[in-house]
Design a protein around this motif. Structure first.
Motif, PDB file in Angstrom:
ATOM      1  N   TYR A  33      38.001   8.121  64.109  1.00 25.16           N
ATOM      2  CA  TYR A  33      36.993   8.941  63.449  1.00 25.16           C
ATOM      3  C   TYR A  33      35.632   8.257  63.504  1.00 25.16           C
ATOM      4  CZ  TYR A  33      35.110  12.556  60.556  1.00 25.16           C
ATOM      5  OH  TYR A  33      34.381  13.633  60.136  1.00 25.16           O
ATOM      6  N   GLN A  37      34.185  10.798  65.565  1.00 24.26           N
ATOM      7  CA  GLN A  37      34.091  11.827  64.507  1.00 24.26           C
ATOM      8  C   GLN A  37      35.138  12.929  64.702  1.00 24.26           C
ATOM      9  OE1 GLN A  37      30.779  10.810  65.798  1.00 24.26           O
ATOM     10  NE2 GLN A  37      31.241   9.250  64.265  1.00 24.26           N
ATOM     11  N   LEU A  38      36.326  12.515  65.147  1.00 21.77           N
ATOM     12  CA  LEU A  38      37.408  13.477  65.322  1.00 21.77           C
ATOM     13  C   LEU A  38      38.619  13.014  64.526  1.00 21.77           C
ATOM     14  CD1 LEU A  38      37.302  14.008  69.187  1.00 21.77           C
ATOM     15  CD2 LEU A  38      36.483  15.578  67.444  1.00 21.77           C
ATOM     16  N   ILE A  39      39.345  13.970  63.955  1.00 23.39           N
ATOM     17  CA  ILE A  39      40.590  13.629  63.274  1.00 23.39           C
ATOM     18  C   ILE A  39      41.690  13.578  64.324  1.00 23.39           C
ATOM     19  CG2 ILE A  39      42.290  14.375  61.597  1.00 23.39           C
ATOM     20  CD1 ILE A  39      40.034  15.809  60.138  1.00 23.39           C
ATOM     21  N   PHE A  41      44.789  13.991  64.969  1.00 20.64           N
ATOM     22  CA  PHE A  41      45.952  14.571  64.300  1.00 20.64           C
ATOM     23  C   PHE A  41      47.260  14.022  64.859  1.00 20.64           C
ATOM     24  CE2 PHE A  41      49.016  17.814  63.180  1.00 20.64           C
ATOM     25  CZ  PHE A  41      48.614  18.203  61.912  1.00 20.64           C
ATOM     26  N   LYS A 109      34.502  20.332  67.647  1.00 22.61           N
ATOM     27  CA  LYS A 109      35.527  19.521  66.995  1.00 22.61           C
ATOM     28  C   LYS A 109      36.825  20.275  66.792  1.00 22.61           C
ATOM     29  CE  LYS A 109      32.649  16.554  64.189  1.00 22.61           C
ATOM     30  NZ  LYS A 109      32.413  16.086  62.831  1.00 22.61           N
ATOM     31  N   LEU A 110      36.711  21.560  66.490  1.00 28.96           N
ATOM     32  CA  LEU A 110      37.922  22.313  66.209  1.00 28.96           C
ATOM     33  C   LEU A 110      38.801  22.401  67.443  1.00 28.96           C
ATOM     34  CD1 LEU A 110      36.961  25.216  63.820  1.00 28.96           C
ATOM     35  CD2 LEU A 110      37.839  22.952  63.349  1.00 28.96           C
ATOM     36  N   LEU A 113      40.610  19.250  67.681  1.00 31.03           N
ATOM     37  CA  LEU A 113      41.663  19.184  66.665  1.00 31.03           C
ATOM     38  C   LEU A 113      42.878  19.987  67.117  1.00 31.03           C
ATOM     39  CD1 LEU A 113      42.472  18.164  63.896  1.00 31.03           C
ATOM     40  CD2 LEU A 113      41.413  20.171  62.889  1.00 31.03           C
ATOM     41  N   VAL A 260      49.844  12.394  57.417  1.00 33.18           N
ATOM     42  CA  VAL A 260      48.943  13.017  56.448  1.00 33.18           C
ATOM     43  C   VAL A 260      48.591  12.022  55.356  1.00 33.18           C
ATOM     44  CG1 VAL A 260      48.718  14.826  54.742  1.00 33.18           C
ATOM     45  CG2 VAL A 260      49.785  15.329  56.916  1.00 33.18           C
ATOM     46  N   PHE A 263      46.251   9.445  56.670  1.00 36.54           N
ATOM     47  CA  PHE A 263      44.910  10.016  56.764  1.00 36.54           C
ATOM     48  C   PHE A 263      44.260  10.044  55.382  1.00 36.54           C
ATOM     49  CE2 PHE A 263      42.035  13.636  56.559  1.00 36.54           C
ATOM     50  CZ  PHE A 263      41.155  13.287  57.552  1.00 36.54           C
ATOM     51  N   VAL A 267      40.740   8.402  54.264  1.00 35.66           N
ATOM     52  CA  VAL A 267      39.652   9.107  53.586  1.00 35.66           C
ATOM     53  C   VAL A 267      39.348   8.431  52.253  1.00 35.66           C
ATOM     54  CG1 VAL A 267      38.953  11.284  52.561  1.00 35.66           C
ATOM     55  CG2 VAL A 267      40.179  11.276  54.711  1.00 35.66           C
ATOM     56  N   ILE A 271      36.437   7.064  55.421  1.00 30.72           N
ATOM     57  CA  ILE A 271      36.893   7.130  56.808  1.00 30.72           C
ATOM     58  C   ILE A 271      35.850   6.500  57.717  1.00 30.72           C
ATOM     59  CG2 ILE A 271      36.011   9.432  57.363  1.00 30.72           C
ATOM     60  CD1 ILE A 271      38.932   9.752  58.664  1.00 30.72           C
ATOM     61  N   PRO A 316      33.841  12.748  49.267  1.00 28.94           N
ATOM     62  CA  PRO A 316      34.281  12.796  50.666  1.00 28.94           C
ATOM     63  C   PRO A 316      33.923  11.545  51.460  1.00 28.94           C
ATOM     64  CG  PRO A 316      32.549  14.401  50.250  1.00 28.94           C
ATOM     65  CD  PRO A 316      32.960  13.844  48.932  1.00 28.94           C
ATOM     66  N   GLU A 322      31.540   5.472  54.177  1.00 28.28           N
ATOM     67  CA  GLU A 322      31.980   5.673  55.551  1.00 28.28           C
ATOM     68  C   GLU A 322      31.312   4.690  56.485  1.00 28.28           C
ATOM     69  OE1 GLU A 322      31.329   9.657  56.604  1.00 28.28           O
ATOM     70  OE2 GLU A 322      32.856  10.424  55.244  1.00 28.28           O
TER      71      GLU A 322
ATOM     72  N   ASP C 154      36.121  19.804  59.772  1.00 26.34           N
ATOM     73  CA  ASP C 154      37.446  19.275  60.061  1.00 26.34           C
ATOM     74  C   ASP C 154      38.128  18.800  58.786  1.00 26.34           C
ATOM     75  OD1 ASP C 154      35.451  17.479  59.891  1.00 26.34           O
ATOM     76  OD2 ASP C 154      36.100  16.219  61.542  1.00 26.34           O
ATOM     77  N   TYR C 155      37.356  18.419  57.773  1.00 24.44           N
ATOM     78  CA  TYR C 155      37.966  18.090  56.490  1.00 24.44           C
ATOM     79  C   TYR C 155      38.591  19.336  55.874  1.00 24.44           C
ATOM     80  CZ  TYR C 155      36.210  13.320  55.906  1.00 24.44           C
ATOM     81  OH  TYR C 155      35.979  11.976  56.015  1.00 24.44           O
TER      82      TYR C 155
END
Lengths: 329, 281, 395
Positions: A33, A37-39, A41, A109-110, A113, A260, A263, A267, A271, A316, A322, C154-155
């Motif tokens: 991240y 800046q990507l999760i 998964f 980003k989506l 993901l 999860v 993650f 966070v 993160i 957040p 961060e 994304d959160y």
């Protein structure tokens, strides 16, 4: 409430053990991240593959518990090496297959993901279907000890016998507890030094801070991204072995829940923040244990998810803030 | 609703203050991005806002449009404090803006982009849309009329069905202006509209800005690096440096103001290349 | 596995985009133009024909399409449920661009409302339960959205995932909600038995009306699930109509603008937060409705019916088809729901294939099988640019 008080030491120690594992896996999320800046998964599957690698090494060597100490240490080190190698390899594969093209195209980003979700499913399913996959190559029987009951729990035969070391508040802290917590802290310190002192570490920080500027300064962004995935994978491999030493079972779909939670830990600590990952892991492990002691163990996962939601909503940026780029150098 | 009547009469250039910044300061951490800035934008004028990079010009825009809340001080529009109004509410009040780096809705058509602007004053809700109520149909019709008319004004009528991202750079800049104008503002804020333009395009833009004021009756606030353009088109100019206003007045006076010259020479020392780009003072 | 593996090799990126159109007869621009150009009565007749065909589908027992191993009416119901869910999620994900990984939570709330208030804790009438389920789900969508929609993109995915799991785990651990054993005796829609409709039977290429195999019209029983399919299909048509109306209004434009650039949209006068919440509410409404229908067909639910996996499948349905395009989304839902039913033998490979398909789609066709109409042209431009960039990079 009284259950919490009576078992406070046990809950604390096991919470820290759990938290150490969360923290090490969380590193993978935090590093990726921080840089992209990507999760990531699918990082959970990186851990899962590492756990199977560790199991298979012990199966292959077939060392019974109670062997001589050098043998035990040797087997554990081999298992650690295998787990780290496999996890690191899967992480690199992930970068290649699920991310590289999208990073190059600067995709939303989506989309990245969703790509990672797809990779996560595919990896978990391959493990769950490993008996069938072995069948294709006519290796079903040869590989039987490794692939049988692919959809069930797989046990890890810990060559190291659990022994009590000292007793506090009615709980006997075992050698395994100590090994796990200490190794997690050591690895975190090592990683912290790596990020601060080595050339690659500086590159990771530079890319995390300002990817374009870093590129202009001659940092090879693609190499740094690969290094980031690799380091995260290696840490997940270590976490896999530590997890198995304490909890003893893995499973083709065990990655998801742990992922999860890791993650969440990432966070929680902020993160992108390497030190925060371990802190977040410890806090989550403790919160889960105390929480389930208070309201019932069946609510353990709800506690973790609630913590995640609350943190994301109200803070957040996590507890330590961060940014990998600003990792104090 | 603000007046949008198309008048051929040049609007008086010395109207009352439409927008006033009153001792506005804004602080990010330790950095003071704006430090006690006060100036008025008068009804019907073209006000140029200039200053070296990082002087706080875009921050000014952001304070006016509700992106940032001032740490202290007050912004008033038509005499009314903006207070803690939401960004979309400020747009409905009559302030519209464009962006320094173009921010169109790339995957929507040019017409749809402008329609979103026109929707700013629409009230259609889910029920209206589902049953195609008279209000919905009236607003759709009005919205499209407004949008097409504004696009025609900007010479974009033939590009209506093209995806915004497929327009040329100059068209995208104009589409941003069209989208902002469709919100029927009284004050139009243009953030570096000439960035990346060649001299011919700049000349056209100057003409366009004048027509926006003279024909459409809008008040214009202009951030621009190109001194020739700012000085040529503005009625008055305000100069910012390091978050403070260092000068305000007619272009001729500002041009000769020693503080302004010093400010720009200062940047020259830091970054000579940029001074060239900005043209002569 | 083979299907998943073969696709990248047999369909190289450049050939694919061209090959898709003609093969499916799917030059949509031309098709749409031709349909619009038809005289009005013909157009309506065509649409009517398609609608009738869809309603008649379970009766026709078309040889290859029909599922040999399971009741075709039931399969069609499943497919229709997925289509409904996908249409709901499309509003959230496709139009407003909010990745909701906990969409199954809404589905669960709809289903549990019907089950808990219709069987376990009260015996309300089905006519009351459905609106109640929808209202409760919509409210929960707003309650969930109000705090979470401020979180960045994304959160949001992870928060919604968390909420979806919390809902399931709560049902699992709460006696009042039936806990792990679930709830039986969920009320079915009231039957209005009017007449019996015969199915067809195929002997080679000729169809014979089979008077032994009939569906009792609007009898909502256990064995024959065709009436549930008809019910869901009707709901789908209503939702499609509503979807179209919203899409062509200020609301649809607002959603799209928010998806494209939230800050710019806000500064152009779109109350983005309100609109995102509205998208969430609309999505929840449809999700709850389909959950309620699912529960009343199934007659039995337990937490196992609402695993996170289902959320992922829903997202897959939307993304596979082409988020933002309602026809694409319908196709995606059909693919995701129908193929595994048709090829039951491959069931255990289904998730692997899904995973690989998601991966490949995200990488090579991020806009989905049928992208939103305009994205296509833009994509062509992008691909040219990409080719150019690659060319210079190599040079």
């Amino acid at each position: 409430m009284s259950f919490l008080i009576d078992n406070f030491v046990e809950l604390t120690v096991t919470g820290l053990v759990l938290g150490a594992v969360y923290g090490l896996v969380a590193l993978g999320y935090t590093l990726v991240y921080g840089v992209l800046q990507l999760i990531n998964f699918a990082h959970s599957e990186v851990w899962m593959f590492g756990s199977f690698a560790a199991v298979w090494v012990t199966v292959a060597l077939g060392v019974a518990p109670g062997s001589a100490l050098p043998v035990v240490i040797g087997v554990l080190l081999l298992a650690l090496l295998a787990a780290m190698t496999v996890s690191g390899g899967v992480a690199l594969l992930l970068e290649r297959v699920a991310y590289r093209r999208l990073i190059r195209l600067d995709a939303p980003k989506l989309v990245a993901l969703i790509s990672a979700i797809g990779a996560s499913f595919a990896l978990a399913e391959i493990m769950g279907l490993r008996d069938r996959v072995a069948g294709w190559f006519g290796l079903r029987d040869t590989l039987d000890p490794y692939v049988r009951s692919a959809r069930d729990n797989t046990r890890f035969q810990n060559p190291l016998e659990t022994e009590g070391v000292f007793t506090v508040g009615g709980y006997t802290v075992s050698n395994v507890d100590i090994i796990i917590i200490v190794s997690a802290i050591l690895m975190m310190v090592a990683l912290d030094q790596f990020i601060r002192r080595t050339r690659t570490g500086r590159g990771i920080r530079a890319v995390a801070q300002d990817s374009e500027a870093a590129a202009l300064m001659g940092v090879n962004r693609n190499r740094i991204i690969r290094a980031t995935f690799l380091v995260g994978g290696i840490m997940a491999g270590a976490a896999a072995l530590l997890y198995l030493m304490r909890f003893g079972v893995t499973r083709w779909n065990a990655g998801f829940l742990l992922g999860v939670k890791a993650f969440t830990a990432a966070v929680l600590g902020g993160i992108g923040n390497v030190r925060g990952a371990l802190l977040g892991g410890f806090i989550l492990g403790l919160a889960e244990n105390y929480g389930s002691a208070l309201i019932g163990s069946e609510w353990r996962d709800v506690v973790a998810f609630l913590l995640l939601v609350v943190i994301l909503l109200f803070r957040p940026t996590g507890l330590l803030g961060e940014s990998l780029g600003r990792a104090r150098a | 609703m603000p007046s949008t009547s198309v008048s051929e009469q040049p609007v008086t250039r010395n109207g009352a203050a439409l927008l006033s910044l009153d001792d506005v300061s804004i602080q990010f951490g330790g950095l003071k991005a704006l430090d006690g800035v006060s100036f008025d934008v008068r009804e019907g004028e073209i006000l140029g806002l200039i200053g070296p990079n990082g002087a706080g010009k875009t921050t000014c825009f952001n304070v006016m449009t509700g992106v940032y809340q001032p740490t202290s001080g007050e912004v008033r529009f038509a005499g009314e404090p903006l207070g803690r109004r939401k960004r979309f509410a400020i747009t409905r009040l009559g302030i519209a803006r464009t962006f320094q780096n173009i921010r169109l809705f790339g995957n929507m058509t040019a017409l749809e982009n402008v329609l979103v602007g026109a929707d700013a004053h629409h009230r259609t809700n889910v029920i209206d849309a589902l049953v195609r109520s008279p209000r919905h149909r009236r607003e759709e019709r009005e919205g499209e009329e407004t949008a097409r008319e504004v696009m025609k004004f900007l010479g974009l009528e033939r590009r209506a069905d093209e995806l915004a991202r497929n327009l040329s750079y100059g068209e995208q800049r104009r589409l941003e202006i069209a989208r902002a104008m469709a919100t029927k503002p009284r004050l139009l804020c243009l953030d570096e509209p000439a960035a990346g333009f060649n001299p011919a395009e700049k000349a056209q833009l100057m003409d366009l800005i004048r027509r926006i004021r003279d024909v459409r009756g809008l008040t214009v606030l202009l951030i621009e690096h190109d001194m020739g353009l700012v000085m040529g088109v503005s009625d008055r100019v305000a100069v910012l440096e390091f978050g403070r206003k260092i000068a305000e007045g007619a272009p001729v006076d500002v041009r000769n103001d020693p503080a302004v010259i010093a400010a720009y020479l200062g940047t020259e020392a830091d970054d000579a290349g940029e001074f060239d780009q900005e043209g002569d003072l | 596995m083979t299907e998943g593996k073969a696709s990248p090799d047999t369909e190289p990126a450049s050939a694919r985009s061209m090959a898709w159109g003609p093969r499916l007869g799917w030059d949509r621009g031309a098709l749409a133009r031709r349909v619009t150009a038809l005289p009005r009565p013909v157009k309506w007749a065509l649409i009517g024909l398609v609608v009738v065909l869809l309603y008649a589908l379970p009766l026709l027992e078309i040889p290859i399409v029909s599922t040999p191993d399971t009741d075709f009416g039931g399969v069609l119901f499943t497919v229709a449920s997925y289509v409904l869910v996908a249409l709901g999620l499309n509003i959230v994900l496709g139009y407003a661009g909010l990745l909701d990984l906990g969409y199954v939570g809404f589905y669960a709330i709809g289903a549990y409302t019907v089950a808990v208030l219709g069987s376990l804790q009260a015996q309300l009438s089905w006519w009351l339960l459905i609106p109640l389920a929808v209202v409760l789900t919509t409210i929960s969508g707003i309650l969930l959205g109000a705090p979470t929609l401020r979180v960045r993109g994304d959160y949001l995915a992870i928060v919604t995932l968390g909420f979806g799991e919390i809902i399931r785990l709560t049902a699992l651990n709460t006696e009042w909600l039936g806990a792990a054993k679930g709830i039986t005796g969920v009320p079915r829609p009231p039957s209005v038995e009017l007449f019996e409709v015969p199915h067809l039977k195929w002997e080679g290429a000729t169809a014979v009306v089979d008077l032994d195999d009939t569906t009792r019209f609007l009898f909502f029983g256990v064995a024959d699930q065709t009436p549930y399919y008809w019910l869901t299909l009707t709901v789908i048509f209503l939702v499609l109509g509503a979807d179209r109306m919203l899409r062509l209004s200020r609301i649809g434009r607002g959603w799209e603008a928010t998806r494209e650039d939230e800050d710019a949209a806000e500064l152009m006068g779109v109350p983005t937060f309100k609109f995102k919440l509205l998208a969430f509410a609309c999505g929840a409404f449809i999700g709850g409705l389909s959950g309620a229908l699912f529960a009343s067909r199934q007659g039995f639910i337990n937490p196992e019916s609402f695993l996170l996996l289902l959320s992922i499948l829903f997202v897959a349905a939307v993304v596979v088809g082409g988020a933002g395009n309602r026809w694409g989304v319908i196709l995606g839902a059909v693919v995701v729901a129908y193929l595994p039913e048709r090829f039951r033998g491959f069931e255990e490979w289904r998730l692997l294939v899904f995973g690989l398909a998601l991966l490949l789609l995200a990488n090579f066709r991020p806009q989905g099988l049928i992208p939103p109409r305009r994205a296509k042209r833009a994509q062509a431009v992008d691909e040219q640019l990409e080719a150019l960039e690659e060319g210079t990079a190599r040079a």
